[in-house]
Write a protein that holds these residues in place. Structure first.
Motif, PDB file in Angstrom:
ATOM      1  N   UNK A 115       0.926  -1.234   0.114  1.00 41.74           N
ATOM      2  CA  UNK A 115       0.106  -0.022   0.048  1.00 41.74           C
ATOM      3  C   UNK A 115       0.885   1.321   0.085  1.00 41.74           C
ATOM      4  N   UNK A 116       1.996   1.146   0.921  1.00 43.33           N
ATOM      5  CA  UNK A 116       2.923   2.340   0.838  1.00 43.33           C
ATOM      6  C   UNK A 116       3.601   2.645  -0.399  1.00 43.33           C
ATOM      7  N   UNK A 117       4.087   1.522  -0.957  1.00 41.96           N
ATOM      8  CA  UNK A 117       4.907   1.343  -2.254  1.00 41.96           C
ATOM      9  C   UNK A 117       4.147   1.683  -3.687  1.00 41.96           C
ATOM     10  N   UNK A 118       2.573   1.858  -3.315  1.00 41.71           N
ATOM     11  CA  UNK A 118       1.786   1.981  -4.384  1.00 41.71           C
ATOM     12  C   UNK A 118       1.758   0.866  -5.523  1.00 41.71           C
ATOM     13  N   UNK A 119       2.037  -0.419  -4.895  1.00 45.51           N
ATOM     14  CA  UNK A 119       1.821  -1.483  -5.792  1.00 45.51           C
ATOM     15  C   UNK A 119       0.810  -2.314  -5.205  1.00 45.51           C
ATOM     16  N   UNK A 120      -0.276  -1.879  -4.505  1.00 40.05           N
ATOM     17  CA  UNK A 120      -1.280  -2.828  -4.231  1.00 40.05           C
ATOM     18  C   UNK A 120      -2.406  -2.966  -5.278  1.00 40.05           C
ATOM     19  N   UNK A 121      -2.381  -2.076  -6.677  1.00 38.41           N
ATOM     20  CA  UNK A 121      -3.259  -2.033  -7.667  1.00 38.41           C
ATOM     21  C   UNK A 121      -4.550  -1.449  -7.019  1.00 38.41           C
ATOM     22  N   UNK A 122      -4.410  -0.380  -6.224  1.00 39.66           N
ATOM     23  CA  UNK A 122      -5.879   0.123  -5.802  1.00 39.66           C
ATOM     24  C   UNK A 122      -6.295   0.637  -6.928  1.00 39.66           C
ATOM     25  N   UNK A 149      -3.787   7.997   6.341  1.00 44.25           N
ATOM     26  CA  UNK A 149      -3.074   8.294   5.143  1.00 44.25           C
ATOM     27  C   UNK A 149      -4.003   8.329   3.966  1.00 44.25           C
ATOM     28  N   UNK A 150      -3.459   8.137   2.590  1.00 43.58           N
ATOM     29  CA  UNK A 150      -4.228   8.388   1.503  1.00 43.58           C
ATOM     30  C   UNK A 150      -5.156   7.393   1.364  1.00 43.58           C
ATOM     31  N   UNK A 151      -5.013   6.157   1.546  1.00 41.24           N
ATOM     32  CA  UNK A 151      -6.143   5.038   1.373  1.00 41.24           C
ATOM     33  C   UNK A 151      -6.700   4.701   2.608  1.00 41.24           C
ATOM     34  N   UNK A 152      -6.282   5.279   3.809  1.00 39.74           N
ATOM     35  CA  UNK A 152      -6.758   4.680   4.942  1.00 39.74           C
ATOM     36  C   UNK A 152      -7.578   5.764   5.633  1.00 39.74           C
ATOM     37  N   UNK A 153      -8.801   5.524   6.038  1.00 39.01           N
ATOM     38  CA  UNK A 153      -9.651   6.429   6.840  1.00 39.01           C
ATOM     39  C   UNK A 153     -10.035   5.870   8.264  1.00 39.01           C
ATOM     40  N   UNK A 154      -9.654   7.035   9.314  1.00 39.40           N
ATOM     41  CA  UNK A 154     -10.096   6.614  10.480  1.00 39.40           C
ATOM     42  C   UNK A 154     -11.044   7.643  11.125  1.00 39.40           C
ATOM     43  N   UNK A 155     -11.690   7.680  12.021  1.00 44.79           N
ATOM     44  CA  UNK A 155     -12.552   8.449  12.846  1.00 44.79           C
ATOM     45  C   UNK A 155     -11.861   9.581  13.418  1.00 44.79           C
TER      46      UNK A 155
END
Length: 245
Positions: A115-122, A149-155
């Motif tokens: 996810x951090x390396x942008x290799x998760x194919x999101x 983070x960019x792709x992780x959302x928390x309350x």
């Protein structure tokens, strides 16, 4: 004389599709397909001392709640295991200790590194179904233990929040509840999780992976059955609690 559960029940279960699914957690065609994948690996040799157990009986005993036997022998590497997991989209990486925090386990996982390396194919941001003009990104829902983070959302943290932030936290918690039910659904389908896993750590990891593969295998072929979910159990409990008319 063969008087075990397999020999006394299996033919009756095959005659009733619903009973077969409730017992094995999969349909008879799925059972036969799975058996075709593992038959060669679990077929023993009959000797003068004893007659080996038939492959279908071994699979029967395994799926009916004693999954350890088959996994311990390394029998669950079915040919399409990776594709089955990919269809449902659930990467599995068990093995962390219970004393470790959720955020530490996540940051040490291969999933996080990809996810951090942008290799998760999101997938790229897409137009929202609600009609917002701005393209919305795909996100992973997390709780307060995880970092934003960019792709992780928390309350939002804190008690004195604005109305918009409180509404956001409420909506996020609704999505998070579905995630919390995932293990309950898995345990409700594969009864090996109804008791502590009194096995080695490596074998426990294999059991979890095997159950996830089997879960995706069945969902891909038989679809989703409400009887396998916690919602069905809750509904049954509510119906039982209703007063008699």
């Amino acid at each position: 004389m063969n008087t075990g559960a397999h020999h006394t029940l299996f033919n009756d279960l095959c005659a009733d599709e619903k009973k077969f699914f409730n017992y094995f957690r999969m349909s008879k065609p799925s059972f036969e397909e799975l058996l075709s994948y593992v038959r060669r690996d679990i077929t023993g040799t009959t000797t003068n001392m004893r007659e080996c157990i038939a492959p279908d009986e071994k699979l029967d005993v395994t799926l009916s709640g004693k999954l350890v036997m088959a996994v311990e022998a390394g029998r669950w590497e079915v040919p399409d295991a990776e594709s089955a997991v990919a269809i449902v989209g659930t990467p599995v990486e068990p093995g962390a200790y219970g004393k470790s925090s959720d955020s530490t386990v996540f940051k040490e996982s291969k999933f996080f590194r990809k996810l951090e390396n942008q290799t998760l194919n999101v997938p790229a941001p897409q137009e929202s179904y609600s009609g917002f003009g701005t393209h919305m990104p795909f996100i992973f829902v997390a709780d307060e233990a995880f970092g934003l983070s960019q792709h992780i959302v928390r309350p939002y943290a804190g008690k004195f929040l604005s109305q918009k932030k409180r509404i956001f936290n409420y909506r996020l918690s609704r999505a998070h509840r579905l995630i919390e039910c995932s293990f309950g659904i898995l345990a409700n389908k594969w009864r090996i999780f109804h008791r502590p896993l009194n096995v080695s750590l490596s074998l426990a990891e294999d059991i979890i992976k095997a159950c996830c593969v089997l879960h995706n295998f069945v969902r891909d072929r038989d679809g989703v059955r409400i009887e396998d979910t916690l919602i069905w159990n809750l509904l049954q409990g509510q119906l039982q609690d209703l007063p008699a008319i």
